[in-house]
Design a protein around this motif. Structure first.
Motif, PDB file in Angstrom:
ATOM      1  N   THR A  35     -11.871  -1.506   0.505  1.00  0.00           N
ATOM      2  CA  THR A  35     -12.296  -2.823   0.960  1.00  0.00           C
ATOM      3  C   THR A  35     -11.858  -3.030   2.401  1.00  0.00           C
ATOM      4  N   ILE A  36     -12.810  -3.359   3.250  1.00  0.00           N
ATOM      5  CA  ILE A  36     -12.486  -3.683   4.633  1.00  0.00           C
ATOM      6  C   ILE A  36     -12.335  -5.196   4.762  1.00  0.00           C
ATOM      7  N   SER A  37     -11.362  -5.610   5.567  1.00  0.00           N
ATOM      8  CA  SER A  37     -11.172  -7.036   5.800  1.00  0.00           C
ATOM      9  C   SER A  37     -10.666  -7.228   7.226  1.00  0.00           C
ATOM     10  N   ARG A  38     -10.583  -8.487   7.645  1.00  0.00           N
ATOM     11  CA  ARG A  38     -10.200  -8.769   9.016  1.00  0.00           C
ATOM     12  C   ARG A  38      -9.487 -10.108   9.088  1.00  0.00           C
ATOM     13  N   ASP A  39      -8.597 -10.213  10.056  1.00  0.00           N
ATOM     14  CA  ASP A  39      -7.938 -11.477  10.381  1.00  0.00           C
ATOM     15  C   ASP A  39      -8.255 -11.753  11.838  1.00  0.00           C
ATOM     16  N   ASN A  40      -9.245 -12.607  12.067  1.00  0.00           N
ATOM     17  CA  ASN A  40      -9.695 -12.848  13.435  1.00  0.00           C
ATOM     18  C   ASN A  40      -8.602 -13.485  14.293  1.00  0.00           C
ATOM     19  N   ALA A  41      -7.776 -14.323  13.684  1.00  0.00           N
ATOM     20  CA  ALA A  41      -6.726 -15.001  14.449  1.00  0.00           C
ATOM     21  C   ALA A  41      -5.694 -14.004  14.980  1.00  0.00           C
ATOM     22  N   LYS A  42      -5.490 -12.919  14.232  1.00  0.00           N
ATOM     23  CA  LYS A  42      -4.502 -11.914  14.638  1.00  0.00           C
ATOM     24  C   LYS A  42      -5.147 -10.665  15.220  1.00  0.00           C
ATOM     25  N   ASN A  43      -6.478 -10.707  15.367  1.00  0.00           N
ATOM     26  CA  ASN A  43      -7.198  -9.542  15.902  1.00  0.00           C
ATOM     27  C   ASN A  43      -6.801  -8.262  15.181  1.00  0.00           C
ATOM     28  N   THR A  44      -6.758  -8.335  13.881  1.00  0.00           N
ATOM     29  CA  THR A  44      -6.327  -7.212  13.064  1.00  0.00           C
ATOM     30  C   THR A  44      -7.362  -6.946  11.981  1.00  0.00           C
ATOM     31  N   MET A  45      -7.650  -5.680  11.749  1.00  0.00           N
ATOM     32  CA  MET A  45      -8.528  -5.287  10.643  1.00  0.00           C
ATOM     33  C   MET A  45      -7.729  -4.451   9.661  1.00  0.00           C
ATOM     34  N   PHE A  46      -8.196  -4.422   8.427  1.00  0.00           N
ATOM     35  CA  PHE A  46      -7.495  -3.734   7.360  1.00  0.00           C
ATOM     36  C   PHE A  46      -8.465  -2.875   6.553  1.00  0.00           C
ATOM     37  N   LEU A  47      -7.909  -1.868   5.925  1.00  0.00           N
ATOM     38  CA  LEU A  47      -8.664  -1.078   4.965  1.00  0.00           C
ATOM     39  C   LEU A  47      -7.782  -0.889   3.743  1.00  0.00           C
ATOM     40  N   GLN A  48      -8.142  -1.579   2.660  1.00  0.00           N
ATOM     41  CA  GLN A  48      -7.436  -1.422   1.404  1.00  0.00           C
ATOM     42  C   GLN A  48      -8.091  -0.297   0.631  1.00  0.00           C
ATOM     43  N   MET A  49      -7.306   0.724   0.323  1.00  0.00           N
ATOM     44  CA  MET A  49      -7.831   1.904  -0.365  1.00  0.00           C
ATOM     45  C   MET A  49      -7.168   2.013  -1.734  1.00  0.00           C
ATOM     46  N   THR A  50      -7.967   2.045  -2.772  1.00  0.00           N
ATOM     47  CA  THR A  50      -7.464   2.176  -4.135  1.00  0.00           C
ATOM     48  C   THR A  50      -8.128   3.373  -4.811  1.00  0.00           C
ATOM     49  N   SER A  51      -7.570   3.766  -5.933  1.00  0.00           N
ATOM     50  CA  SER A  51      -8.099   4.911  -6.698  1.00  0.00           C
ATOM     51  C   SER A  51      -8.343   6.101  -5.781  1.00  0.00           C
ATOM     52  N   LEU A  52      -7.376   6.396  -4.961  1.00  0.00           N
ATOM     53  CA  LEU A  52      -7.534   7.464  -3.975  1.00  0.00           C
ATOM     54  C   LEU A  52      -7.713   8.822  -4.626  1.00  0.00           C
ATOM     55  N   LYS A  53      -8.521   9.646  -3.964  1.00  0.00           N
ATOM     56  CA  LYS A  53      -8.838  10.986  -4.446  1.00  0.00           C
ATOM     57  C   LYS A  53      -8.411  12.000  -3.386  1.00  0.00           C
ATOM     58  N   PRO A  54      -8.165  13.245  -3.794  1.00  0.00           N
ATOM     59  CA  PRO A  54      -7.812  14.269  -2.799  1.00  0.00           C
ATOM     60  C   PRO A  54      -8.857  14.391  -1.689  1.00  0.00           C
ATOM     61  N   GLU A  55     -10.117  14.169  -2.001  1.00  0.00           N
ATOM     62  CA  GLU A  55     -11.173  14.275  -0.988  1.00  0.00           C
ATOM     63  C   GLU A  55     -11.145  13.127   0.017  1.00  0.00           C
ATOM     64  N   ASP A  56     -10.296  12.131  -0.200  1.00  0.00           N
ATOM     65  CA  ASP A  56     -10.110  11.074   0.797  1.00  0.00           C
ATOM     66  C   ASP A  56      -9.123  11.490   1.889  1.00  0.00           C
ATOM     67  N   THR A  57      -8.505  12.642   1.728  1.00  0.00           N
ATOM     68  CA  THR A  57      -7.562  13.128   2.722  1.00  0.00           C
ATOM     69  C   THR A  57      -8.252  13.334   4.064  1.00  0.00           C
ATOM     70  N   ALA A  58      -7.723  12.706   5.098  1.00  0.00           N
ATOM     71  CA  ALA A  58      -8.329  12.763   6.425  1.00  0.00           C
ATOM     72  C   ALA A  58      -7.461  11.979   7.404  1.00  0.00           C
ATOM     73  N   VAL A  59      -7.798  12.103   8.670  1.00  0.00           N
ATOM     74  CA  VAL A  59      -7.251  11.193   9.669  1.00  0.00           C
ATOM     75  C   VAL A  59      -8.203  10.002   9.756  1.00  0.00           C
ATOM     76  N   TYR A  60      -7.651   8.818   9.638  1.00  0.00           N
ATOM     77  CA  TYR A  60      -8.444   7.590   9.639  1.00  0.00           C
ATOM     78  C   TYR A  60      -8.307   6.911  11.001  1.00  0.00           C
ATOM     79  N   TYR A  61      -9.450   6.495  11.542  1.00  0.00           N
ATOM     80  CA  TYR A  61      -9.492   5.870  12.856  1.00  0.00           C
ATOM     81  C   TYR A  61     -10.136   4.488  12.751  1.00  0.00           C
TER      82      TYR A  61
END
Length: 120
Positions: A68-94
């Motif tokens: 789930t992607i989300s954002r806090d405009n007041a803090k100029n911050t974005m988030f990525l909540q990752m659940t049920s992670l799998k080995p194939e999710d292994t990567a560098v995230y940008y």
């Protein structure tokens, strides 16, 4: 000068969760497109999730229902909540900001990346 700083990566077992954060300075989210991408070893960088310019969310098929992607405009911050992670999710995230300056023209800004490793 636009800068993006990610945090929150790490090592997690399959089925676990992680939350990535990205603080953006030098610009506001405004009507820019913002999102998360990832790059696994030997593969091209790919879109994970994003907010389009009009605020619509898009997800890669491989993460729908888990991330789930989300954002806090007041803090100029974005988030990525990752659940049920799998080995194939292994990567560098940008995190990414596409800052529009005229019609459909934009400049791309990237964070330094944060490693996510999912063990089986």
């Amino acid at each position: 000068q636009v800068q993006l700083v990610e945090s929150g990566g790490g090592l997690v077992q399959a089925g676990g969760s992680l939350r990535l954060s990205c603080v953006v300075t030098g610009t506001t989210f405004g009507t820019n497109a913002i999102g998360w991408y990832r790059q696994a070893p030997g593969k091209q960088r790919e879109l994970v999730a994003r907010f389009s310019r009009d605020g619509v969310t898009n997800y890669a098929d491989s993460v729908k229902g888990r991330f789930t992607i989300s954002r806090d405009n007041a803090k100029n911050t974005m988030f990525l909540q990752m659940t049920s992670l799998k080995p194939e999710d292994t990567a560098v995230y940008y995190c990414n900001v596409k800052k529009y300056y005229y019609l459909m023209n934009f400049n791309d800004y990237w964070g330094q990346g944060t490693q996510v490793t999912v063990s089986s």
